[in-house]
Design a protein around this motif. Structure first.
Motif, PDB file in Angstrom:
ATOM      1  N   GLY A   1      -3.756 -13.506  -2.262  1.00 53.66           N
ATOM      2  CA  GLY A   1      -3.789 -12.718  -3.490  1.00 53.66           C
ATOM      3  C   GLY A   1      -5.015 -11.840  -3.583  1.00 53.66           C
ATOM      4  N   ALA A   2      -6.158 -12.309  -3.082  1.00 57.82           N
ATOM      5  CA  ALA A   2      -7.376 -11.498  -3.130  1.00 57.82           C
ATOM      6  C   ALA A   2      -7.220 -10.237  -2.301  1.00 57.82           C
ATOM      7  CB  ALA A   2      -8.562 -12.324  -2.631  1.00 57.82           C
ATOM      8  N   ALA A   3      -6.569 -10.343  -1.133  1.00 55.26           N
ATOM      9  CA  ALA A   3      -6.347  -9.159  -0.301  1.00 55.26           C
ATOM     10  C   ALA A   3      -5.415  -8.171  -0.994  1.00 55.26           C
ATOM     11  CB  ALA A   3      -5.774  -9.575   1.058  1.00 55.26           C
ATOM     12  N   VAL A   4      -4.365  -8.706  -1.633  1.00 60.02           N
ATOM     13  CA  VAL A   4      -3.447  -7.834  -2.367  1.00 60.02           C
ATOM     14  C   VAL A   4      -4.171  -7.186  -3.548  1.00 60.02           C
ATOM     15  CG1 VAL A   4      -1.330  -7.764  -3.738  1.00 60.02           C
ATOM     16  CG2 VAL A   4      -1.423  -9.165  -1.669  1.00 60.02           C
ATOM     17  N   ALA A   5      -4.986  -7.968  -4.253  1.00 58.60           N
ATOM     18  CA  ALA A   5      -5.714  -7.439  -5.402  1.00 58.60           C
ATOM     19  C   ALA A   5      -6.636  -6.306  -4.995  1.00 58.60           C
ATOM     20  CB  ALA A   5      -6.512  -8.558  -6.071  1.00 58.60           C
ATOM     21  N   THR A   6      -7.309  -6.453  -3.872  1.00 58.06           N
ATOM     22  CA  THR A   6      -8.196  -5.390  -3.395  1.00 58.06           C
ATOM     23  C   THR A   6      -7.410  -4.124  -3.101  1.00 58.06           C
ATOM     24  OG1 THR A   6      -9.730  -7.010  -2.445  1.00 58.06           O
ATOM     25  CG2 THR A   6      -9.834  -4.753  -1.588  1.00 58.06           C
ATOM     26  N   ALA A   7      -6.258  -4.286  -2.465  1.00 55.87           N
ATOM     27  CA  ALA A   7      -5.445  -3.125  -2.105  1.00 55.87           C
ATOM     28  C   ALA A   7      -4.947  -2.390  -3.340  1.00 55.87           C
ATOM     29  CB  ALA A   7      -4.266  -3.555  -1.234  1.00 55.87           C
ATOM     30  N   VAL A   8      -4.398  -3.108  -4.311  1.00 58.77           N
ATOM     31  CA  VAL A   8      -3.828  -2.438  -5.482  1.00 58.77           C
ATOM     32  C   VAL A   8      -4.918  -1.843  -6.364  1.00 58.77           C
ATOM     33  CG1 VAL A   8      -1.691  -3.760  -5.482  1.00 58.77           C
ATOM     34  CG2 VAL A   8      -3.661  -4.621  -6.759  1.00 58.77           C
TER      35      VAL A   8
ATOM     36  N   ARG B   1       0.785  -1.227   0.000  1.00 59.26           N
ATOM     37  CA  ARG B   1       0.000   0.000   0.000  1.00 59.26           C
ATOM     38  C   ARG B   1       0.822   1.285   0.000  1.00 59.26           C
ATOM     39  NH1 ARG B   1      -5.359  -0.284   1.142  1.00 59.26           N
ATOM     40  NH2 ARG B   1      -6.235  -2.341   1.587  1.00 59.26           N
ATOM     41  N   ALA B   2       2.087   1.217   0.330  1.00 55.62           N
ATOM     42  CA  ALA B   2       2.883   2.441   0.445  1.00 55.62           C
ATOM     43  C   ALA B   2       2.880   3.219  -0.872  1.00 55.62           C
ATOM     44  CB  ALA B   2       4.309   2.108   0.854  1.00 55.62           C
ATOM     45  N   PRO B   3       2.713   4.540  -0.824  1.00 58.24           N
ATOM     46  CA  PRO B   3       2.688   5.328  -2.072  1.00 58.24           C
ATOM     47  C   PRO B   3       4.015   5.302  -2.815  1.00 58.24           C
ATOM     48  CG  PRO B   3       2.713   6.762  -0.129  1.00 58.24           C
ATOM     49  CD  PRO B   3       2.482   5.375   0.369  1.00 58.24           C
ATOM     50  N   GLU B   4       5.102   4.961  -2.137  1.00 57.53           N
ATOM     51  CA  GLU B   4       6.406   4.907  -2.800  1.00 57.53           C
ATOM     52  C   GLU B   4       6.511   3.751  -3.799  1.00 57.53           C
ATOM     53  OE1 GLU B   4       6.974   6.785   1.258  1.00 57.53           O
ATOM     54  OE2 GLU B   4       5.925   5.018   0.470  1.00 57.53           O
TER      55      GLU B   4
ATOM     56  N   LEU C   1      -2.178  -2.325 -20.960  1.00 59.67           N
ATOM     57  CA  LEU C   1      -1.319  -3.498 -20.923  1.00 59.67           C
ATOM     58  C   LEU C   1      -2.135  -4.772 -21.108  1.00 59.67           C
ATOM     59  CD1 LEU C   1       0.934  -2.635 -17.842  1.00 59.67           C
ATOM     60  CD2 LEU C   1       1.583  -2.496 -20.256  1.00 59.67           C
ATOM     61  N   PRO C   2      -1.610  -5.758 -21.836  1.00 55.53           N
ATOM     62  CA  PRO C   2      -2.262  -7.065 -21.846  1.00 55.53           C
ATOM     63  C   PRO C   2      -2.324  -7.623 -20.417  1.00 55.53           C
ATOM     64  CG  PRO C   2      -0.655  -6.925 -23.614  1.00 55.53           C
ATOM     65  CD  PRO C   2      -0.443  -5.717 -22.748  1.00 55.53           C
ATOM     66  N   GLY C   3      -3.493  -8.064 -20.014  1.00 51.13           N
ATOM     67  CA  GLY C   3      -3.635  -8.576 -18.659  1.00 51.13           C
ATOM     68  C   GLY C   3      -5.088  -8.757 -18.291  1.00 51.13           C
ATOM     69  N   ASN C   4      -5.327  -9.112 -17.046  1.00 49.88           N
ATOM     70  CA  ASN C   4      -6.653  -9.357 -16.497  1.00 49.88           C
ATOM     71  C   ASN C   4      -6.895  -8.338 -15.393  1.00 49.88           C
ATOM     72  OD1 ASN C   4      -9.111 -10.576 -15.960  1.00 49.88           O
ATOM     73  ND2 ASN C   4      -8.236 -12.174 -14.667  1.00 49.88           N
ATOM     74  N   PHE C   5      -7.584  -7.260 -15.739  1.00 53.17           N
ATOM     75  CA  PHE C   5      -7.801  -6.153 -14.823  1.00 53.17           C
ATOM     76  C   PHE C   5      -9.282  -6.052 -14.469  1.00 53.17           C
ATOM     77  CE2 PHE C   5      -3.965  -5.157 -17.181  1.00 53.17           C
ATOM     78  CZ  PHE C   5      -3.107  -4.698 -16.198  1.00 53.17           C
ATOM     79  N   PRO C   6      -9.621  -5.369 -13.366  1.00 50.68           N
ATOM     80  CA  PRO C   6     -11.044  -5.234 -13.004  1.00 50.68           C
ATOM     81  C   PRO C   6     -11.872  -4.589 -14.109  1.00 50.68           C
ATOM     82  CG  PRO C   6      -9.652  -4.572 -11.161  1.00 50.68           C
ATOM     83  CD  PRO C   6      -8.743  -4.791 -12.332  1.00 50.68           C
TER      84      PRO C   6
ATOM     85  N   LEU D   1      -5.948   1.448  -4.913  1.00 45.16           N
ATOM     86  CA  LEU D   1      -4.929   2.480  -5.058  1.00 45.16           C
ATOM     87  C   LEU D   1      -4.609   2.785  -6.521  1.00 45.16           C
ATOM     88  CD1 LEU D   1      -2.550   1.101  -2.292  1.00 45.16           C
ATOM     89  CD2 LEU D   1      -3.973   3.150  -2.114  1.00 45.16           C
ATOM     90  N   GLY D   2      -5.153   1.993  -7.447  1.00 44.04           N
ATOM     91  CA  GLY D   2      -4.824   2.185  -8.850  1.00 44.04           C
ATOM     92  C   GLY D   2      -3.364   1.906  -9.160  1.00 44.04           C
ATOM     93  N   LYS D   3      -2.779   0.979  -8.440  1.00 49.99           N
ATOM     94  CA  LYS D   3      -1.338   0.713  -8.537  1.00 49.99           C
ATOM     95  C   LYS D   3      -1.063  -0.370  -9.588  1.00 49.99           C
ATOM     96  CE  LYS D   3       0.658   0.733  -4.510  1.00 49.99           C
ATOM     97  NZ  LYS D   3       1.369   2.025  -4.500  1.00 49.99           N
ATOM     98  N   ARG D   4       0.026  -0.233 -10.340  1.00 49.65           N
ATOM     99  CA  ARG D   4       0.454  -1.268 -11.287  1.00 49.65           C
ATOM    100  C   ARG D   4       0.651  -2.580 -10.515  1.00 49.65           C
ATOM    101  NH1 ARG D   4       3.412  -0.908 -16.233  1.00 49.65           N
ATOM    102  NH2 ARG D   4       2.473   1.175 -16.390  1.00 49.65           N
ATOM    103  N   HIS D   5       0.219  -3.697 -11.106  1.00 45.59           N
ATOM    104  CA  HIS D   5       0.324  -4.956 -10.367  1.00 45.59           C
ATOM    105  C   HIS D   5       0.385  -6.154 -11.306  1.00 45.59           C
ATOM    106  CE1 HIS D   5      -3.999  -4.178 -10.915  1.00 45.59           C
ATOM    107  NE2 HIS D   5      -4.187  -5.480 -10.868  1.00 45.59           N
ATOM    108  N   VAL D   6       1.024  -7.212 -10.801  1.00 36.77           N
ATOM    109  CA  VAL D   6       1.106  -8.527 -11.438  1.00 36.77           C
ATOM    110  C   VAL D   6       0.834  -9.537 -10.335  1.00 36.77           C
ATOM    111  CG1 VAL D   6       2.570 -10.181 -12.637  1.00 36.77           C
ATOM    112  CG2 VAL D   6       2.851  -7.731 -13.087  1.00 36.77           C
TER     113      VAL D   6
END
Length: 513
Positions: free
Chosen positions: A243-250, A227-230, A502-507, A253-258
């Motif tokens: 992973g579900a908890a991480v997915a909710t957090a990112v 979650r850190a903005p850095e 980006l190619p991927g599976n996003f909300p 925050l609109g953060k780039r994620h894999v």
């Protein structure tokens, strides 16, 4: 009478530890490993006790940081990132290449640490190290076109990965992310691999690669590492619950994620007759006791082919070689050739054994159960983390073995009568990373494969995570965020043109490459 086995010369845990102290004294102390942050090795964190799954003997545990210190480490990584991102590519390439040379020099020690820390047989431990080195070298040699028109992220990449592939997944990702211009952070897996990762990161840090390595509980460090903005991007490999908890957090925050998450990878058998090919591949599917994100623990078999399937499957599964990865007849013998050793710990072994027993109590039919008598162990060794191969027919729907990945040497078989039942059974976990359909008719494969919810579908052959230019991802609940592999890995951790999708599976969208 079976011969009495002994430990191969020079392979004990004390031998490996002494070699670590000699190779990287800055990262190891007499009784513990250190955390790496702010460009220095820090003797902080509470070192937890740990035991090897191989024989239950004590090994180095993770030095767990508190949340406050972890956030300081993230802030320091941002400072490193701001400097590193401006280093020209040739400078980054030289430092990553030098790291690969150092990893190659100490390949044997890295592999030995993997044996003791996560129970990999020698052949597979070496392969894990080699795949990391060879995979990153492919990027070093050809990254320029992948970076054309792209720039590093605004902050470092935070990596949270499972314990099963410390080198070919985690270290590989760290070095490619750094090559692309990012400082990198890694959290050591809670269940194993801390010494191997410490040595690898020590070799990278010596060459000036901006790497941070910290230990701690996921819950306590998530505020800093997710979650850190850095943080510029979160890369996660693990189970669906975490992973579900991480997915909710990112997502919040609109953060780039894999986010690579587990799924029940399935192998379908439909109108098939090439049984010799299937027999040959079955033992390979048990590599590392199926403790792989691309393992195949479920076979979905056309009912009228079940007798032929068993005739091909059972002789193959009976050839599996299990035991202590370093146990030999004579001290100077070659390493034993095993399919797998222990699972990751005794608690996981008990969980699997309890699930099997419960499934049988509720109606599953045991088709194969190996016994410890067939395994290779040292006299009197602790074997509590070992699970012998098991195959069950029709696990009940109430069992976790029916719908979830066991992450151990347990196969389940489901019988079906129609193509609709075949597809439903192969899609039982709402998405998977890989799947395979064995059928003699190519037209049947071409018609059914697109309806199987897996990122990669093989025709009569297994699929894997892949290396170099092979792409990787997942469908359904098995993946969140950007896909990786080949140039997609570089794209996932860099910025391209404004408005890029980006190619991927996003909300908000799914884009296949």
């Amino acid at each position: 009478m079976a011969p009495t086995l002994t430990l191969k010369t020079g392979t004990s845990w004390p031998d490996a530890w002494r070699r670590c102290l000699a190779v990287a004294p800055e990262a190891f102390r007499d009784d513990r490993v250190l955390n790496l942050w702010n460009g220095a090795w820090q003797e902080d964190g509470r070192a937890l006790p740990a035991v090897s799954p191989v024989d239950g003997s004590p090994i180095a545990g993770p030095p767990r940081l508190d949340a406050t210190t972890a956030h300081r480490a993230v802030c320091a990584a941002l400072d490193q990132h701001r400097a590193w991102r401006h280093l020209p590519l040739e400078g980054r390439r030289a430092r990553v290449a030098a790291t690969l040379d150092a990893l190659t020099e100490h390949r044997g020690l890295l592999a030995l640490l993997l044996v003791w820390e996560i129970g990999k047989p020698w052949r597979l431990a070496q392969a894990d190290v080699d795949r990391a080195i060879d995979g990153v070298r492919w990027y070093v040699d050809g990254v320029e076109p992948m970076l054309a028109g792209r720039s590093p992220l605004d902050g470092p990449v935070s990596n949270i990965a499972s314990w099963n592939y410390p080198m070919s997944v985690l270290v590989h990702a760290l070095l490619v992310q750094a090559l692309a211009g990012n400082a990198v952070i890694a959290k050591t897996p809670t269940d194993g691999g801390v010494a191997c990762l410490t040595l690898a990161c020590a070799l990278a840090a010596r060459e000036g690669v901006p790497v941070t390595l910290v230990s701690g509980s996921g819950g306590e460090l998530s505020q800093a590492l997710v979650r850190a903005p850095e943080i510029g991007c979160v890369s996660f490999v693990g189970g669906r619950d975490t992973g579900a908890a991480v997915a909710t957090a990112v997502a919040d925050l609109g953060k780039r994620h894999v986010l690579e998450q587990e799924g029940l990878n399935t192998w379908g058998i439909w109108n098939y007759s090439d049984w010799d090919t299937l027999t040959a591949v079955i033992p390979k599917l048990f590599d590392y006791g199926k403790q792989r994100c691309t393992a195949y623990p479920r076979f979905v078999v056309q009912r009228h082919l079940f007798d032929a399937f068993l005739a091909a499957y059972l002789p193959a599964v009976r050839t599996l070689r299990v035991g202590h990865p370093l146990a030999v007849e004579q001290p100077d013998d070659p390493y034993p050739q095993l399919d797998f050793g222990p699972v990751i710990n005794a608690a996981k072994a008990k969980e699997l054994q309890d699930q099997v027993a419960e499934a049988i109590d509720r109606g599953a039919v045991p088709l194969h159960r190996a016994t410890p008598d067939d395994a290779r162990f040292l006299p009197g060794q602790d074997t509590s983390a070992y699970v012998q191969p098991v195959t069950l027919l029709n696990p009940p729907s109430s069992s976790p073995l029916h719908h979830a990945e066991p992450f151990g040497p347990v196969d389940t078989i489901v019988l079906v009568d129609t193509e609709a039942e075949l597809l439903a059974a192969m899609n039982a976990s709402n998405g998977a990373l890989v799947a395979t359909l064995s059928t003699d008719d190519r037209a049947t494969y071409d018609r059914l494969a697109p309806q199987i919810r897996a990122f990669k579908v093989g025709h009569g052959a297994p699929r894997s995570r892949g290396d170099r230019d092979e792409l990787f991802g997942g469908l359904g609940a098995s993946w969140r965020g950007a896909f990786v592999g080949g140039d997609l890995l570089v794209r996932a951790v860099t910025r391209g043109p404004q408005g890029e999708r980006l190619p991927g599976n996003f909300p908000e969208y799914q884009l296949l490459p």
